[in-house]
Design a protein around this motif. Structure first.
Motif, PDB file in Angstrom:
ATOM      1  N   LEU A 182      79.032 141.418  18.335  1.00  0.00           N
ATOM      2  CA  LEU A 182      77.976 141.774  19.203  1.00  0.00           C
ATOM      3  C   LEU A 182      78.719 142.839  20.403  1.00  0.00           C
ATOM      4  CD1 LEU A 182      75.462 139.043  19.919  1.00  0.00           C
ATOM      5  CD2 LEU A 182      75.033 140.911  19.060  1.00  0.00           C
ATOM      6  N   LEU A 183      80.073 142.002  20.859  1.00  0.00           N
ATOM      7  CA  LEU A 183      80.611 143.051  21.933  1.00  0.00           C
ATOM      8  C   LEU A 183      81.034 144.327  21.301  1.00  0.00           C
ATOM      9  CD1 LEU A 183      82.266 140.284  23.839  1.00  0.00           C
ATOM     10  CD2 LEU A 183      80.336 141.497  24.570  1.00  0.00           C
ATOM     11  N   SER A 184      81.498 144.488  20.228  1.00  0.00           N
ATOM     12  CA  SER A 184      82.122 145.458  19.596  1.00  0.00           C
ATOM     13  C   SER A 184      81.145 146.621  19.181  1.00  0.00           C
ATOM     14  CB  SER A 184      82.958 145.113  18.427  1.00  0.00           C
ATOM     15  OG  SER A 184      82.192 144.728  17.098  1.00  0.00           O
ATOM     16  N   ARG A 185      79.951 146.190  19.028  1.00  0.00           N
ATOM     17  CA  ARG A 185      78.976 147.157  18.687  1.00  0.00           C
ATOM     18  C   ARG A 185      78.104 147.391  19.966  1.00  0.00           C
ATOM     19  NH1 ARG A 185      76.460 144.718  12.845  1.00  0.00           N
ATOM     20  NH2 ARG A 185      78.253 144.874  11.839  1.00  0.00           N
ATOM     21  N   LEU A 186      78.005 146.775  20.827  1.00  0.00           N
ATOM     22  CA  LEU A 186      76.945 146.868  21.960  1.00  0.00           C
ATOM     23  C   LEU A 186      77.455 147.070  23.166  1.00  0.00           C
ATOM     24  CD1 LEU A 186      74.196 144.335  20.966  1.00  0.00           C
ATOM     25  CD2 LEU A 186      74.080 146.736  20.569  1.00  0.00           C
ATOM     26  N   ALA A 187      78.680 146.669  23.555  1.00  0.00           N
ATOM     27  CA  ALA A 187      79.437 146.684  24.936  1.00  0.00           C
ATOM     28  C   ALA A 187      80.844 147.389  24.923  1.00  0.00           C
ATOM     29  CB  ALA A 187      79.616 145.251  25.455  1.00  0.00           C
ATOM     30  N   ASP A 188      80.926 148.473  24.088  1.00  0.00           N
ATOM     31  CA  ASP A 188      82.089 149.027  24.161  1.00  0.00           C
ATOM     32  C   ASP A 188      82.349 149.841  25.519  1.00  0.00           C
ATOM     33  OD1 ASP A 188      80.152 150.624  23.485  1.00  0.00           O
ATOM     34  OD2 ASP A 188      81.234 152.163  22.279  1.00  0.00           O
ATOM     35  N   ALA A 189      81.289 150.195  26.194  1.00  0.00           N
ATOM     36  CA  ALA A 189      81.339 150.816  27.418  1.00  0.00           C
ATOM     37  C   ALA A 189      80.034 150.405  28.325  1.00  0.00           C
ATOM     38  CB  ALA A 189      81.048 152.340  27.235  1.00  0.00           C
ATOM     39  N   PRO A 190      80.036 149.108  28.525  1.00  0.00           N
ATOM     40  CA  PRO A 190      78.977 148.494  29.420  1.00  0.00           C
ATOM     41  C   PRO A 190      78.840 149.472  30.945  1.00  0.00           C
ATOM     42  CG  PRO A 190      80.613 147.020  29.701  1.00  0.00           C
ATOM     43  CD  PRO A 190      81.361 147.936  28.430  1.00  0.00           C
ATOM     44  N   GLU A 191      77.684 149.488  31.247  1.00  0.00           N
ATOM     45  CA  GLU A 191      77.317 149.942  32.608  1.00  0.00           C
ATOM     46  C   GLU A 191      77.109 149.070  33.669  1.00  0.00           C
ATOM     47  OE1 GLU A 191      74.208 153.006  31.850  1.00  0.00           O
ATOM     48  OE2 GLU A 191      75.808 154.109  30.740  1.00  0.00           O
ATOM     49  N   ASP A 192      76.986 147.877  33.172  1.00  0.00           N
ATOM     50  CA  ASP A 192      76.735 146.533  34.041  1.00  0.00           C
ATOM     51  C   ASP A 192      77.516 145.247  33.824  1.00  0.00           C
ATOM     52  OD1 ASP A 192      75.629 145.261  36.269  1.00  0.00           O
ATOM     53  OD2 ASP A 192      73.611 145.444  35.705  1.00  0.00           O
ATOM     54  N   ASP A 193      77.318 144.448  34.718  1.00  0.00           N
ATOM     55  CA  ASP A 193      78.176 143.020  34.079  1.00  0.00           C
ATOM     56  C   ASP A 193      77.557 142.588  32.615  1.00  0.00           C
ATOM     57  OD1 ASP A 193      79.020 143.334  36.742  1.00  0.00           O
ATOM     58  OD2 ASP A 193      77.634 142.314  37.548  1.00  0.00           O
ATOM     59  N   VAL A 194      78.394 141.978  32.230  1.00  0.00           N
ATOM     60  CA  VAL A 194      77.957 141.179  30.874  1.00  0.00           C
ATOM     61  C   VAL A 194      78.215 139.889  30.882  1.00  0.00           C
ATOM     62  CG1 VAL A 194      78.261 141.451  28.487  1.00  0.00           C
ATOM     63  CG2 VAL A 194      78.150 143.350  29.584  1.00  0.00           C
ATOM     64  N   ALA A 195      77.229 138.985  30.645  1.00  0.00           N
ATOM     65  CA  ALA A 195      77.462 137.501  30.488  1.00  0.00           C
ATOM     66  C   ALA A 195      76.679 137.300  29.165  1.00  0.00           C
ATOM     67  CB  ALA A 195      76.886 136.762  31.524  1.00  0.00           C
ATOM     68  N   LEU A 196      77.543 136.294  28.220  1.00  0.00           N
ATOM     69  CA  LEU A 196      76.984 136.101  26.995  1.00  0.00           C
ATOM     70  C   LEU A 196      77.398 134.603  26.492  1.00  0.00           C
ATOM     71  CD1 LEU A 196      75.698 137.343  24.153  1.00  0.00           C
ATOM     72  CD2 LEU A 196      78.109 138.092  23.526  1.00  0.00           C
ATOM     73  N   VAL A 197      76.351 133.883  26.111  1.00  0.00           N
ATOM     74  CA  VAL A 197      76.777 132.765  25.519  1.00  0.00           C
ATOM     75  C   VAL A 197      76.188 132.461  24.080  1.00  0.00           C
ATOM     76  CG1 VAL A 197      76.290 130.068  25.970  1.00  0.00           C
ATOM     77  CG2 VAL A 197      76.399 131.428  27.799  1.00  0.00           C
ATOM     78  N   VAL A 198      76.989 132.141  23.266  1.00  0.00           N
ATOM     79  CA  VAL A 198      76.716 132.070  21.874  1.00  0.00           C
ATOM     80  C   VAL A 198      76.774 130.519  21.311  1.00  0.00           C
ATOM     81  CG1 VAL A 198      77.011 132.951  19.508  1.00  0.00           C
ATOM     82  CG2 VAL A 198      77.512 134.325  21.302  1.00  0.00           C
ATOM     83  N   VAL A 199      75.571 130.005  20.909  1.00  0.00           N
ATOM     84  CA  VAL A 199      75.817 128.604  20.331  1.00  0.00           C
ATOM     85  C   VAL A 199      75.492 128.492  18.968  1.00  0.00           C
ATOM     86  CG1 VAL A 199      74.702 126.261  20.845  1.00  0.00           C
ATOM     87  CG2 VAL A 199      74.805 127.687  22.646  1.00  0.00           C
ATOM     88  N   ARG A 200      76.230 128.028  18.158  1.00  0.00           N
ATOM     89  CA  ARG A 200      76.014 127.834  16.659  1.00  0.00           C
ATOM     90  C   ARG A 200      76.153 126.596  16.206  1.00  0.00           C
ATOM     91  NH1 ARG A 200      78.723 128.259  11.613  1.00  0.00           N
ATOM     92  NH2 ARG A 200      77.382 129.469   9.898  1.00  0.00           N
ATOM     93  N   MET A 201      75.084 126.143  15.340  1.00  0.00           N
ATOM     94  CA  MET A 201      75.182 124.848  14.723  1.00  0.00           C
ATOM     95  C   MET A 201      75.723 125.146  13.316  1.00  0.00           C
ATOM     96  SD  MET A 201      72.330 122.038  13.991  1.00  0.00           S
ATOM     97  CE  MET A 201      72.970 120.373  13.403  1.00  0.00           C
ATOM     98  N   PRO A 202      77.217 124.489  13.212  1.00  0.00           N
ATOM     99  CA  PRO A 202      77.865 124.826  12.112  1.00  0.00           C
ATOM    100  C   PRO A 202      77.070 124.231  10.626  1.00  0.00           C
ATOM    101  CG  PRO A 202      79.302 123.909  13.778  1.00  0.00           C
ATOM    102  CD  PRO A 202      77.872 123.882  14.126  1.00  0.00           C
TER     103      PRO A 202
END
Length: 731
Positions: A577-597
Motif C-alpha cells: 500500500l505504501l509503495s503504491r499510494l504513499a511515495d510522496a505523502p502530503e500529510d501524516d500517514v498512520a496505517l494499521v494492518v490486521v490479517r488473520m493467517p
C-alpha cells in the motif's frame, strides 16, 4: 517669409567692436599659437567674471583660464587644432574672483585676415558651473542609488541563504558575498567554544555565556579598539581604571554590543578569546589572501538571549608576506558608513536566523519525542498478524497529530484505534496524547466501542482540548472455534476501515458520527467478521489525500489498490500500500494492518509482494520474540529457505539493541536476491563488538553467532547506529 525692404546696411567695425565689448559672455582676443597666444583684449564681462583686467593679463602672461586649453598633454586634440588654425572648444576649470572653482565652456575661433593668415583668435567662455555641479550631483545620486541597490541585493541574497541553514556551507557562501564589499569576512560560532564555521549545526545548542569580568569600563567610540587602552572617564578618585583585557569575550558575553576593532598586531593573554581569535585570523587570512591584515572589525551574531557567534570582516590594507604594503580591495576604516551598516545587518539577520533554526529544531525534537513516546510500537497479538506504520510529513517538521493504538484488552479481545488531530505542531501532538490516554482508559473499562466513544466525547468536552479530532475505534473478539474474529466498531468523523477478502474490498462505513467532542446523540456500534486470510485496514487521510484530487477520488484509489494486493502477510500488505499510494505523502500517514493467517492458503502460491519489511519495536525483552516471529512470517511469505538462520541472527541483533540501547528499535528486512539482509537500528551510537564471552557469566557470544551465519557491519544512523547482517546463501 517677409523680406526686409531695401538693402541691408553693412556691419561696421565700430558696431562689431561695440557688440563684443557689451556682450554678456566673457570674450577675449589672443595672439597666434607660435606667439604663445598672449591675451590682447578682453571685454568688460571677462573682467567682471574673472576679476582680472587685460593689463594684468599682459603682465602675467597667459591667464590660467586659457593655459588649460593648450598646456595639458591630455588635451592634444585641442593643441593640434590651435596649431593648425582650426576652431576648437574645451571644458576648463578656473578660479572665480572669490577664489571658488568654476567651470567654463571655452570656444576658440581663428580670425583670418585678408591674406588668409591667422594672426588673431577670438575666444568666448560660457560659465557652466551650475550645469556641471548639477550633473555631478546627478551622477553622485545615481552612484548612491546603485550602491544601495547592490547593498539591498547582497542583503537579499544573504537572507535567502539564511532561509536554508540545513545547507552545510550557508555561512561560507554569505561570507563570500560580503567579500564584494570587504577583502575578507568569516563567521565564528560559539558552539562549545569559539570555532570557525562554514555552516550551522542546528542541533547544536549554544554554549551559553562565557566568563564575565569583574569590572567593565564602557567606551565612548562606536568601534572600541582592542589591544590599546581605550579612552575612559576617571573614576571618583580621579584615577583611570584598567580597561577590559578581553573585549572579544565581552562581546560574546553580551557585556558590550560592539562592534569592536581587533588590532592584530596587539598583545593579548594567551588563553583569551581575543588572543585565540587573533591567532586564528592571522593564519586563516594569510592562507586565503596572502596578506596580513592590521585590524579586523568584529560584529556580534546575537540571538534573542545570547550572542551565538561573531562575524569578522577585514576592512583595510595589510602587508604581504614579504613585508611590502598591500592595498586591500574594498573598504577601509574611513570608508562610507554603508559598508559597516551592511555587515551589521547581515550579522543581526544571521543571529536571528540561527536562533530561529535552533529553536525550531528544539521544538521539533521535543514534539517528535513526545509523539514517539505516545505512539505504541509494533504489537504482537496471538492469533493475528498485526503490522503498524506511522510517518509524519517532512514538510511539517516531522510533527503531526495522527495516532494509532493496538490494545490487548484481554485474552482473545483486541482494541484498535486510528485517529487524526488537526495540526502539525507541539499542541497537536499534546492533544493527540491526551486523546490516546482517554481512549485507553475507557477501552479497558467498557466493552462496546460506541459507549467508549460516548464517554470520550463527554470527557473531551470538559477538558476543552483546543484541536478537533477524528477517530475509529474497534474491538476484535476471537470466536469460540478460533476460525474467525468478531469486529465491532464506531467512527467519529473518520474514514471507513477496509475489509479485504478474496480480492474483494468492503468499506466498513457503518456507525458513522461527528468529530470527537461534538457528538449530540449516542454513538452507534456496527459489526463485521474477520475470517482466515482476511485483512483489516485502518488508516488516516494522509495515505490518500492529495491537493490535485478530492478525498473521494483518493478513497476510490485506495479501494482499487487494495483489491490488487497479493501479499500474504500484514507487513507485505502495508508495504505494498505504501509503495503504491504513499511515495510522496502530503500529510501524516498512520496505517494499521490486521490479517488473520490462513495456514493452508498462505503456502500455496508465492505472491508478488514488495521485498522489504519494517517494524518499530520497544526496547524491551518481549521485542526479541516479536522480531523472531516477524522474520519467520516474512521468510514464509517470500519463500526463503534460511528462516532458521534468519531467526538466530535477528534474535541476537535485537537482543543487543534491547540490552545496550534505548528508545525504540527499528527492524528492517530486505530480499536482495542472493540472501536476506537484516537491519536493526537503535539509539546507542556505540558499535557492536565481537567478544569471547563474559568471564564468570553466561552470554557474550551473540556477535560470534552472527559472524558465522552472515556478513555484517554497522554505520552511524541519526543519533544512534544501524547494524546490518546479510545471510550467506545455504548450500
Amino acid at each position: 517669409m517677409t523680406e526686409i525692404p531695401g538693402p541691408v546696411p553693412p556691419v561696421s567695425d565700430h558696431m562689431l567692436g561695440a557688440a563684443l565689448s557689451d556682450a554678456i559672455l566673457p570674450v577675449f582676443v589672443t595672439g597666434t599659437w607660435d606667439e604663445g597666444m598672449p591675451v590682447l583684449w578682453v571685454n568688460a564681462e571677462f573682467t567682471r567674471t574673472t576679476g582680472i583686467h587685460v593689463d594684468e593679463l599682459k603682465a602675467r602672461g597667459t591667464h590660467p583660464l586659457l593655459s588649460l586649453v593648450g598646456a595639458d598633454p591630455d588635451r592634444e586634440p585641442g593643441q593640434t587644432a590651435l596649431r593648425e588654425g582650426r576652431p576648437t572648444e574645451r571644458m576648463i576649470q578656473g578660479l572665480r574672483p572669490d577664489g571658488a572653482i568654476g567651470w567654463w565652456h571655452v570656444t576658440m575661433s581663428p580670425i583670418p585676415e585678408d591674406d588668409g593668415v591667422v594672426r588673431h583668435w577670438l575666444g568666448a567662455a560660457t560659465d557652466v558651473s551650475s550645469y556641471v555641479e548639477r550633473h555631478a550631483a546627478q551622477l553622485a545620486s545615481l552612484e548612491v542609488e546603485r550602491r544601495e541597490r547592490a547593498d539591498l541585493d547582497l542583503v537579499a541574497q544573504t537572507t535567502e541563504l539564511l532561509g536554508d541553514l540545513e545547507y552545510p556551507y550557508a555561512l561560507r557562501d554569505i561570507a563570500d558575498l560580503l567579500r564584494a564589499l570587504v577583502p575578507w569576512a568569516g563567521f565564528y560560532l560559539n558552539d562549545d567554544g569559539l570555532v570557525f564555521a562554514d555552516g550551522v549545526d542546528v542541533a547544536s545548542p549554544p554554549s551559553g555565556r562565557g566568563r564575565r569580568h569583574a569590572r567593565y569600563v564602557p567606551e565612548t567610540p562606536v568601534l572600541a579598539r582592542v589591544g590599546g587602552p581605550p579612552p575612559v572617564e576617571p573614576d571618583v578618585h580621579g584615577q583611570n581604571p584598567a580597561p577590559s583585557v578581553d573585549q572579544v569575550q565581552d562581546l560574546l558575553d553580551g557585556v558590550t554590543d560592539g562592534p569592536v576593532l581587533l588590532e592584530l598586531d596587539g598583545h593579548y593573554p594567551a588563553h583569551s578569546a581575543s588572543g585565540w581569535l587573533r591567532r586564528d585570523l592571522v593564519r586563516r587570512v594569510v592562507e586565503e589572501t596572502g596578506a596580513v591584515p592590521r585590524s579586523v572589525v568584529v560584529h556580534a551574531v546575537a540571538g534573542r538571549r545570547r550572542v551565538l557567534g561573531l562575524l569578522v570582516s577585514w576592512h583595510g590594507a595589510g602587508l604581504h608576506l614579504d613585508g611590502t604594503p598591500a592595498s586591500g580591495a574594498g573598504a577601509t576604516p574611513s570608508e562610507p558608513q554603508h559598508v559597516f551598516t551592511v555587515v551589521e545587518v547581515v550579522a543581526r539577520r544571521a543571529g536571528t536566523a540561527i536562533d530561529n533554526a535552533r529553536l525550531y529544531a528544539r521544538e521539533h525534537r521535543l514534539a517528535e519525542a513526545l509523539q514517539r513516546a505516545m505512539l505504541p510500537e509494533q504489537a504482537e497479538v496471538p492469533g493475528l498478524d498485526v503490522w503498524t506504520y506511522y510517518a509524519p510529513n517532512a514538510e511539517h517538521a516531522q510533527v503531526g497529530g495522527d495516532w494509532y493504538d493496538v490494545l490487548q484488552i484481554s485474552d482473545g479481545t483486541v482494541g484498535l484505534v486510528v485517529g487524526d488531530v488537526v495540526g502539525h505542531d507541539v499542541e497537536a501532538a499534546a492533544a493527540m496524547g491526551q486523546l490516546r490516554s482517554v481512549v485507553r482508559s475507557y477501552a479497558f473499562e467498557l466493552a462496546t466501542p460506541g459507549v467508549v466513544v460516548d464517554r470520550v466525547d463527554q470527557l473531551v468536552t470538559g477538558m476543552r482540548i483546543p484541536r478537533s479530532a477524528s477517530m475509529v475505534y474497534a474491538t476484535l473478539q476471537q470466536g469460540p472455534d478460533g476460525e474467525s474474529w468478531d469486529i465491532r466498531y464506531t467512527r467519529a468523523g473518520h474514514l471507513p476501515p477496509l475489509l479485504l477478502r478474496g480480492g474483494q474490498v468492503t468499506q466498513l462505513a457503518g456507525a458513522g458520527g461527528s468529530l470527537i467532542g461534538f457528538g449530540s446523540r449516542p454513538r452507534e456500534t456496527a459489526r463485521a467478521e474477520l475470517r482466515r486470510g482476511d485483512v483489516l485496514l485502518f488508516y488516516t487521510d494522509g495515505l490518500i489525500e492529495r491537493r490535485d484530487r478530492s478525498l473521494k477520488v483518493g478513497l476510490d484509489a485506495l479501494v482499487e489498490t487494495s483489491g490488487r494486493i497479493t501479499a500474504r502477510d500484514a507487513a507485505g500488505v502495508g508495504e505494498e500500500l505504501l509503495s503504491r499510494l504513499a511515495d510522496a505523502p502530503e500529510d501524516d500517514v498512520a496505517l494499521v494492518v490486521v490479517r488473520m493467517p490462513d495456514p493452508v492458503a498462505d503456502g500455496e502460491v508465492q505472491p508478488l509482494s514488495p521485498r522489504s519489511r519494517r517494524w518499530l519495536l520497544p526496547s524491551e525483552p518481549p521485542s526479541i520474540g516479536r522480531a523472531r516471529h516477524a522474520v519467520l512470517r516474512t521468510c514464509q511469505a517470500w519463500g526463503l529457505p534460511e528462516s532458521a538462520a534468519a531467526e538466530l541472527v535477528v534474535s541476537e541483533l535485537v537482543a543487543n539493541g534491547v540490552l545496550h540501547g534505548w528508545g525504540n528499535i527499528a527492524l528492517r528486512l530486505f530480499d536482495t536476491g542472493d540472501g536476506l539482509r537484516i537491519e536493526v537500528e537503535d539509539s546507542n551510537p556505540a558499535p557492536p563488538v565481537t567478544t569471547d564471552g563474559h568471564p564468570n557469566r553466561l552470554g557474550g557470544f551473540g556477535m560470534q553467532i552472527v559472524e558465522r551465519l552472515a556478513d555484517w557491519g554497522w554505520r552511524p544512523a541519526g543519533s544512534g547506529k544501524l547494524v546490518w547482517a546479510k545471510l550467506r546463501p545455504t548450500d
